[in-house]
Design an enzyme around this catalytic site. Structure first.
Site, PDB file in Angstrom:
ATOM      1  N   GLU A  64       8.607  -7.786  -0.583  1.00  0.00           N
ATOM      2  CA  GLU A  64       7.093  -8.468  -0.923  1.00  0.00           C
ATOM      3  C   GLU A  64       6.910  -8.718  -2.375  1.00  0.00           C
ATOM      4  OE1 GLU A  64       3.558  -6.509   0.441  1.00  0.00           O
ATOM      5  OE2 GLU A  64       2.299  -8.106  -0.449  1.00  0.00           O
TER       6      GLU A  64
ATOM      7  N   LYS B  27       7.929 -11.174   2.436  1.00  0.00           N
ATOM      8  CA  LYS B  27       6.632 -11.518   2.580  1.00  0.00           C
ATOM      9  C   LYS B  27       5.820 -11.968   1.161  1.00  0.00           C
ATOM     10  CE  LYS B  27       2.345  -8.385   3.155  1.00  0.00           C
ATOM     11  NZ  LYS B  27       1.466  -7.501   3.857  1.00  0.00           N
TER      12      LYS B  27
ATOM     13  N   GLY C 286      -3.744 -12.512   0.095  1.00  0.00           N
ATOM     14  CA  GLY C 286      -4.116 -12.351  -1.258  1.00  0.00           C
ATOM     15  C   GLY C 286      -5.661 -12.591  -1.227  1.00  0.00           C
ATOM     16  N   GLY C 287      -6.205 -13.409  -2.249  1.00  0.00           N
ATOM     17  CA  GLY C 287      -7.422 -13.446  -2.464  1.00  0.00           C
ATOM     18  C   GLY C 287      -8.220 -14.912  -1.582  1.00  0.00           C
TER      19      GLY C 287
HETATM   20  P1  13P Z   1      -3.582  -9.043   1.869  1.00  0.00           P
HETATM   21  O1  13P Z   1      -3.294 -10.062   2.940  1.00  0.00           O
HETATM   22  O2  13P Z   1      -4.987  -8.414   1.738  1.00  0.00           O
HETATM   23  O3  13P Z   1      -3.035  -9.726   0.561  1.00  0.00           O
HETATM   24  O4  13P Z   1      -2.610  -7.546   2.009  1.00  0.00           O
HETATM   25  C1  13P Z   1      -1.415  -7.992   2.407  1.00  0.00           C
HETATM   26  C2  13P Z   1      -0.602  -6.841   1.602  1.00  0.00           C
HETATM   27  O5  13P Z   1       0.128  -5.843   2.280  1.00  0.00           O
HETATM   28  C3  13P Z   1      -0.638  -6.670   0.352  1.00  0.00           C
HETATM   29  O6  13P Z   1       0.647  -5.882  -0.169  1.00  0.00           O
END
Ligand code: 13P
Length: 342
Positions: free
Chosen positions: A177, A219, A262-263
C-alpha cells in the site's frame, strides 16, 4: 504455503463481486473515529464495534477478507469465538496490518518512512498461527510543489519490498500500500505524475527483492485533484487518469488492485470505482479495500449503543453491497435509496 497457495489466496481476495474491509485502525485512529460519535475508546468498546461489523449476516456475499489490527486479531465475540475463526467460518479471509506506522523520515522535513521491519519475521509467524493469510503495510507520501523527494519514494519502496518478501516467506499474501495522500490544492495531473513515480519505484524494488507479484495485491490511492483544489475532477476524469497511471505502471501479473478510500466520501469512493470498472475489462481485478468508505455510515448509525447494532449492520451491509456493484460497473446512485428502504 506454497507459491500456488499464495496465488490462490490473492485471487480469492479479489473474487468477482467481492472486496476487502479494512478494519485495521490502530488504537490512535479508532479513537479519532469514536471521537466523531462522542464515544470514549476502551478496549471493550473497540471489540464490540468490530463484533458488530464481523457478525453482520450476509456480509460474506460481498466481503472476501478483513484486515485486522494486532489487538483485534486476539479478540473474540461476546460468546467467546475468536474473530479470525468467526471470519474464516464465514469464508472471509482474515488479514493483519503489520506496519507500526509512518514516522518522520530523518533529514526530510514533511516526509515519512513506515516502520515495523524489526522482528517482523517472528510477528508474521505468530499472525499466521492466529489465522491471518494476508497482511498490509502502508507507506505515505505528501504532494507539494517539491515533495515527495526521491529519497522518500525509494526508502519507502525498499521497506515495502522487504515487508512483501518476508510475508511471502511466511505464507501470507502482502498487500502493498503506497498511499499518495491527496491533501492539498494539487491538480489531477500532478497527482498522476507523483503516483506514477511511486509505483515505478515500488515495482522496481519488488522485482529486485524477488517478490512473486502473482502472490501480491496492490492497494493504491486513486488519482484525484487535491481535496482543497479549486476545480476538482469528477468521476469520469478520475477514472481516466487513474487507469492511465495503472496501465503504464502496474504489471499485468498483479492479480488485483484494491483501492483505499482516503478522504473520499463513501459514495464518491463507490462511484469512482464503478467508473473504472465500467471501462473494463482490465488486466487486473479492480476492487476495494476501504476503511472509512465502508465504515463511516455504520459507525454513525451505531453511535456506540447496543440498541443500534442492527442499524449499524444494515449500514455496513449496504455499503458493501454498493461497492460490490461497483466491481462490475453496475452501480447507480439511485441504488443508494435501498438503504432507506431496508
Ligand atoms: P481508508 O479506506 O479509510 O483510506 O483506509 C484504508 C486503509 O487501510 C488505509 O491504510
Amino acid at each position: 504455503m506454497s507459491s500456488n497457495e499464495l496465488h490462490q489466496t490473492a485471487k480469492q481476495l479479489v473474487a468477482e463481486g467481492k472486496g476487502i474491509l479494512a478494519a485495521d485502525e490502530s488504537t490512535g485512529t479508532i479513537k479519532k473515529r469514536f471521537d466523531s460519535i462522542d464515544l470514549e475508546s476502551t478496549e471493550d468498546r473497540r471489540r464490540a464495534y468490530r463484533e458488530m461489523l464481523f457478525t453482520t449476516a450476509g456480509a460474506e456475499e460481498y466481503i472476501s477478507g478483513v484486515i485486522l489490527f494486532d489487538e483485534t486479531i486476539r479478540q473474540s465475540t461476546s460468546d467467546g469465538t475468536p474473530f479470525p475463526k468467526l471470519l474464516a467460518d464465514k469464508g472471509i479471509i482474515p488479514g493483519i496490518k503489520v506496519d507500526s506506522g509512518a514516522k518522520p523520515l530523518a533529514l526530510a522535513k514533511g516526509e515519512t518512512i513506515t516502520e515495523g521491519l524489526d522482528g517482523l519475521r517472528d510477528r508474521l509467524r505468530e499472525y499466521h498461527e492466529l489465522g491471518a493469510r494476508f497482511a498490509k503495510w502502508r507507506a505515505t507520501y505528501s504532494i507539494t510543489d517539491q515533495l515527495p523527494s526521491e529519497y522518500c519514494i525509494w526508502t519507502n519502496a525498499h521497506a515495502l519490498a522487504r515487508y512483501a518478501a518476508l510475508c511471502q516467506e511466511a505464507g501470507l499474501v502482502p498487500i502493498v500500500e503506497p498511499e499518495v495522500l491527496q491533501d492539498g490544492t494539487h491538480t489531477i495531473e500532478r497527482s498522476h505524475h507523483v503516483t506514477a513515480l511511486v509505483l515505478d519505484a515500488v515495482y522496481r524494488e519488488l522485482f529486485d527483492q524477488r517478490v512473486d507479484v502473482y502472490g501480491t495485491l496492490l492497494k493504491p490511492n486513486m488519482v484525484l485533484s487535491g481535496y482543497d483544489a479549486s476545480d476538482r475532477a469528477g468521476h469520469d476524469e478520475i477514472a481516466e487518469w487513474t487507469l492511465r497511471c495503472l496501465y503504464k505502471h502496474v504489471p499485468s501479473a498483479v492479480p488485483g488492485i484494491v483501492f483505499l478510500s482516503g478522504g473520499q466520501s463513501d459514495e464518491d469512493a463507490t462511484a469512482n470505482l464503478n467508473a473504472m470498472n465500467a471501462r473494463g475489462p482490465h488486466p487486473w481485478q479492480l476492487s476495494f479495500s476501504y476503511g472509512r468508505a465502508l465504515q463511516a455510515p455504520a459507525i454513525k448509525a451505531w453511535g456506540g449503543k447496543d440498541e443500534n447494532v442492527e442499524a449499524g449492520q444494515r449500514a455496513y451491509y449496504h455499503r458493501a453491497k454498493m461497492n460490490a456493484a461497483a466491481r462490475t460497473g453496475s452501480y447507480a446512485p439511485e441504488m443508494e435509496r435501498e438503504a432507506v428502504a431496508a
